[in-house]
Design an enzyme around this catalytic site. Structure first.
Site, PDB file in Angstrom:
ATOM      1  N   VAL A  41      -4.079   0.158   4.619  1.00 32.72           N
ATOM      2  CA  VAL A  41      -2.628   0.433   4.659  1.00 32.72           C
ATOM      3  C   VAL A  41      -2.293   1.829   5.135  1.00 32.72           C
ATOM      4  CG1 VAL A  41      -1.926  -1.287   2.954  1.00 32.72           C
ATOM      5  CG2 VAL A  41      -2.611   0.999   2.180  1.00 32.72           C
ATOM      6  N   GLY A  95      -4.920   9.249   5.563  1.00 29.71           N
ATOM      7  CA  GLY A  95      -4.407  10.610   5.504  1.00 29.71           C
ATOM      8  C   GLY A  95      -5.458  11.548   6.047  1.00 29.71           C
ATOM      9  N   ALA A  96      -5.225  12.850   5.875  1.00 34.07           N
ATOM     10  CA  ALA A  96      -6.168  13.837   6.373  1.00 34.07           C
ATOM     11  C   ALA A  96      -7.532  13.664   5.714  1.00 34.07           C
ATOM     12  CB  ALA A  96      -5.617  15.231   6.105  1.00 34.07           C
ATOM     13  N   ASP A 103      -8.810   7.175   3.348  1.00 32.17           N
ATOM     14  CA  ASP A 103      -8.371   5.879   3.866  1.00 32.17           C
ATOM     15  C   ASP A 103      -7.894   5.094   2.662  1.00 32.17           C
ATOM     16  OD1 ASP A 103      -9.128   6.042   6.696  1.00 32.17           O
ATOM     17  OD2 ASP A 103     -11.152   6.262   5.895  1.00 32.17           O
ATOM     18  N   VAL A 104      -6.777   4.403   2.836  1.00 35.95           N
ATOM     19  CA  VAL A 104      -6.218   3.660   1.707  1.00 35.95           C
ATOM     20  C   VAL A 104      -6.153   2.173   2.064  1.00 35.95           C
ATOM     21  CG1 VAL A 104      -4.238   3.428   0.149  1.00 35.95           C
ATOM     22  CG2 VAL A 104      -4.881   5.690   1.001  1.00 35.95           C
ATOM     23  N   ASP A 155       2.221  19.511  -2.244  1.00 41.53           N
ATOM     24  CA  ASP A 155       2.437  18.763  -1.003  1.00 41.53           C
ATOM     25  C   ASP A 155       3.566  17.751  -1.189  1.00 41.53           C
ATOM     26  OD1 ASP A 155       2.111  18.040   1.632  1.00 41.53           O
ATOM     27  OD2 ASP A 155       0.351  16.774   1.287  1.00 41.53           O
TER      28      ASP A 155
HETATM   29  N1  ATP Z   1      -0.717   3.828  -4.225  1.00 39.78           N
HETATM   30  C1  ATP Z   1      -0.475   3.546  -2.959  1.00 39.78           C
HETATM   31  N2  ATP Z   1       0.095   2.368  -2.601  1.00 39.78           N
HETATM   32  C2  ATP Z   1       0.337   2.079  -1.299  1.00 39.78           C
HETATM   33  N3  ATP Z   1       0.062   2.918  -0.270  1.00 39.78           N
HETATM   34  C3  ATP Z   1      -0.506   4.087  -0.564  1.00 39.78           C
HETATM   35  C4  ATP Z   1      -0.817   4.470  -1.910  1.00 39.78           C
HETATM   36  N4  ATP Z   1      -1.367   5.704  -1.892  1.00 39.78           N
HETATM   37  C5  ATP Z   1      -1.400   6.085  -0.606  1.00 39.78           C
HETATM   38  N5  ATP Z   1      -0.890   5.122   0.196  1.00 39.78           N
HETATM   39  C6  ATP Z   1      -0.713   5.235   1.655  1.00 39.78           C
HETATM   40  O1  ATP Z   1      -1.920   5.628   2.284  1.00 39.78           O
HETATM   41  C7  ATP Z   1      -1.696   6.661   3.259  1.00 39.78           C
HETATM   42  C8  ATP Z   1      -2.556   7.881   2.965  1.00 39.78           C
HETATM   43  O2  ATP Z   1      -2.373   8.253   1.611  1.00 39.78           O
HETATM   44  P1  ATP Z   1      -2.304   9.743   1.095  1.00 39.78           P
HETATM   45  O3  ATP Z   1      -1.115  10.394   1.723  1.00 39.78           O
HETATM   46  O4  ATP Z   1      -2.310   9.706  -0.390  1.00 39.78           O
HETATM   47  O5  ATP Z   1      -3.643  10.332   1.644  1.00 39.78           O
HETATM   48  P2  ATP Z   1      -4.031  11.785   2.045  1.00 39.78           P
HETATM   49  O6  ATP Z   1      -5.337  11.745   2.756  1.00 39.78           O
HETATM   50  O7  ATP Z   1      -4.014  12.621   0.824  1.00 39.78           O
HETATM   51  O8  ATP Z   1      -2.825  12.125   3.012  1.00 39.78           O
HETATM   52  P3  ATP Z   1      -2.202  13.457   3.584  1.00 39.78           P
HETATM   53  O9  ATP Z   1      -2.749  13.574   4.969  1.00 39.78           O
HETATM   54  O10 ATP Z   1      -0.707  13.176   3.586  1.00 39.78           O
HETATM   55  O11 ATP Z   1      -2.555  14.590   2.684  1.00 39.78           O
HETATM   56  C9  ATP Z   1      -0.202   6.947   3.224  1.00 39.78           C
HETATM   57  O12 ATP Z   1       0.402   6.225   4.275  1.00 39.78           O
HETATM   58  C10 ATP Z   1       0.251   6.388   1.919  1.00 39.78           C
HETATM   59  O13 ATP Z   1       1.568   5.919   1.960  1.00 39.78           O
END
Ligand code: ATP
Length: 477
Positions: free
Chosen positions: A27, A30-31, A34-35, A146
């Site tokens: 879905v 992020g940096a 992977d989610v 953030d």
């Molecule tokens: N609990 C959740 N339910 C649905 N989607 C999620 C959830 N947590 C994160 N996502 C999605 O996954 C993607 C990456 O998540 P997240 O922003 O937490 O990761 P990150 O690596 O910390 O990102 P960033 O680059 O913003 O710091 C985003 O599009 C976010 O909306």
């Protein structure tokens, strides 16, 4: 009918995870992560599986979420998997959309000749929920670092939750004084709970968290003390000290003016894109923080000037930016570089000097770059056209240079704005988008098309940047 999934994702190589969860789709990325959307096999619960590729980011997210588990406006961490030499996988509640999508969809509707945007009652409910989430963090001396619309996730029921705690820090020794510890302004839809006094009891699956690494800890209820002991052991094992080590910064979105050299600044001014290596606080103090946090548009001026001893107030600045965006459906300060970010702030608030923030001259980068005197700052009113005096005053309580002058989340929750007609609508009546849009605030041509400009200073007319002994001088004409 769902498409068969590629089995090449690394999460498929984790037997302990696929034994409990079916991976449905990716879905987002992020940096650092992977989610995936997943289904818990035992009861069909839909969850988000966040595979975090950065040790410190995983550590911070787990640490903060453990503490905040009783907060209704913080994403739920069901459990996590973390085996030696493997990425952590956090099992989170699945939230289908976010505030960035709410804003983008409302903007699209408005541009299509539809309604005026988000109704005041809805704006108030979104704000109250954000404030409750931030208040929960700050009561626990957790600074999120953030906050931005894309990190405010929303469920089908309209409940908004703070997410992405990968940059969060617990500010030890930081006194937090709520103006009224007993007040519970988050009525009905976002019941407020003060979890300061409770030791959170959470379900954990800690795998090989012990330094020996070969004994699986049994799944079960872990006390806060046990949890911190396990984390301490992990910390010791990985030699993480209290100073930030955000060294793997990838792009301008998380770039760091504070640590750039004058030649970097030159690049910054004229190219608009760059990549810096962030570094620690650099002053050798234990507990010094990195200024290289957050997403630029929401980054507080003290961070842009390189502060390494900031506090919870950096979140309050971000809140002000988010509130302004909810009110206008436009980002408040969409800087295309860190200097452009500062220039935009200065053109609205006026120059930063000892008069508006006593002590600001001590900021590490205060003398590195000087802005010419802005004779007639535009004022926040100009950024919030056709909004009410109360709304402008709310944003002004957050968007001010002196961090000490920013209102706390609890103070804002008690603001008369939220108790006056139109009252916040119930969360169940909020317009919740069906999906999440793919937004990337910093990619011109994306979500913020009309704001995108490859030039740093288009918005400000001609400028002249000159090199000085101390750094740079930027002059607007
Ligand atoms: N609990 C959740 N339910 C649905 N989607 C999620 C959830 N947590 C994160 N996502 C999605 O996954 C993607 C990456 O998540 P997240 O922003 O937490 O990761 P990150 O690596 O910390 O990102 P960033 O680059 O913003 O710091 C985003 O599009 C976010 O909306």
């Amino acid at each position: 009918m769902e498409q068969p999934l590629p089995k090449s994702w690394s999460i498929h190589t984790r037997p302990e995870i696929i034994a409990k969860y079916e991976i449905l789709e990716c879905v987002g990325s992020g940096a650092y992560s992977d989610v995936y959307k997943g289904r818990r096999l035992s009861d069909n619960l839909i969850v988000a599986l966040k595979e975090v590729h950065d040790y410190q980011s995983a550590f911070r997210e787990i640490e903060a979420l453990q503490i905040l588990q009783n907060s209704p406006n913080v994403v739920v961490l069901h459990e996590y998997f973390w085996r030696e030499d493997e990425d952590a996988v956090l099992v989170l509640e699945f939230l289908k959309t976010d505030l960035a999508t709410v804003i983008a969809e409302s903007k699209k509707k408005r541009e299509g000749g539809g309604d005026r945007g988000i109704s005041v009652g809805e704006i108030k409910r979104w704000m109250v929920q954000i404030l409750c989430g931030v208040d929960a963090c700050h009561r626990n001396t957790i600074v999120h670092r953030d906050l931005k619309p894309g990190n405010l996730l929303i469920g089908d029921d309209g409940v908004l939750k703070l997410a992405d705690f990968g940059q969060a820090r617990i500010l030890l020794g930081n006194e937090f004084n709520a103006p009224d510890g007993n007040s519970q302004p988050c009525e009905s839809n976002a019941p407020y709970q003060d979890n300061m006094s409770e030791a959170p009891q959470v379900d954990l699956e800690v795998e090989d968290a012990s330094p020996e690494g070969d004994v699986n800890q049994e799944q079960g209820i872990m006390s806060r003390e046990d949890y911190f002991r396990a984390l301490d052991e992990l910390k010791a094992k990985n030699s993480i000290d209290e100073t930030d080590k955000d060294t793997n910064v990838h792009d301008g979105d998380t770039s760091c003016f504070a640590t750039c050299t004058t030649s970097d600044v030159e690049d910054d001014l004229f190219k608009g894109t760059y990549s810096y290596d962030a570094e620690d606080g650099g002053d050798g103090r234990q507990g010094a923080l990195t200024s290289c946090v957050g997403t630029r548009w929401f980054r507080a001026p003290e961070l842009l000037y390189g502060s390494t001893s900031y506090g919870l107030e950096v979140d309050l600045w971000s809140l002000g930016c988010i509130f302004a965006e909810l009110l206008t459906l436009q980002p408040l300060f969409p800087g295309s570089s860190d200097i452009d970010q500062l220039a935009r702030i200065i053109s609205v608030l006026g120059n930063l000097n000892e008069e508006v923030w006593p002590g600001c001259a001590e900021l590490p980068d205060y003398r590195t770059i000087s802005f010419n005197k802005v004779e007639n700052p535009a004022g926040l009113e100009s950024c919030l056209p056709s909004r009410s005096i109360d709304e402008i005053s709310l944003v002004k309580k957050l968007i001010c240079y002196d961090p000490a002058a920013r209102a706390t989340a609890m103070e804002l929750l008690q603001d008369k704005y939220f108790n006056e007609e139109p009252l916040p609508v119930p969360a169940s009546e909020l317009h919740v988008p069906l999906t999440k849009s793919n937004h990337d605030e910093d990619s011109h041509g994306g979500w913020y098309d009309d704001m995108g400009s490859d030039s740093d200073f288009d918005e400000f007319g001609p400028l002249k940047a000159t090199k000085t002994n101390a750094g740079f001088s930027v002059r607007f004409f």
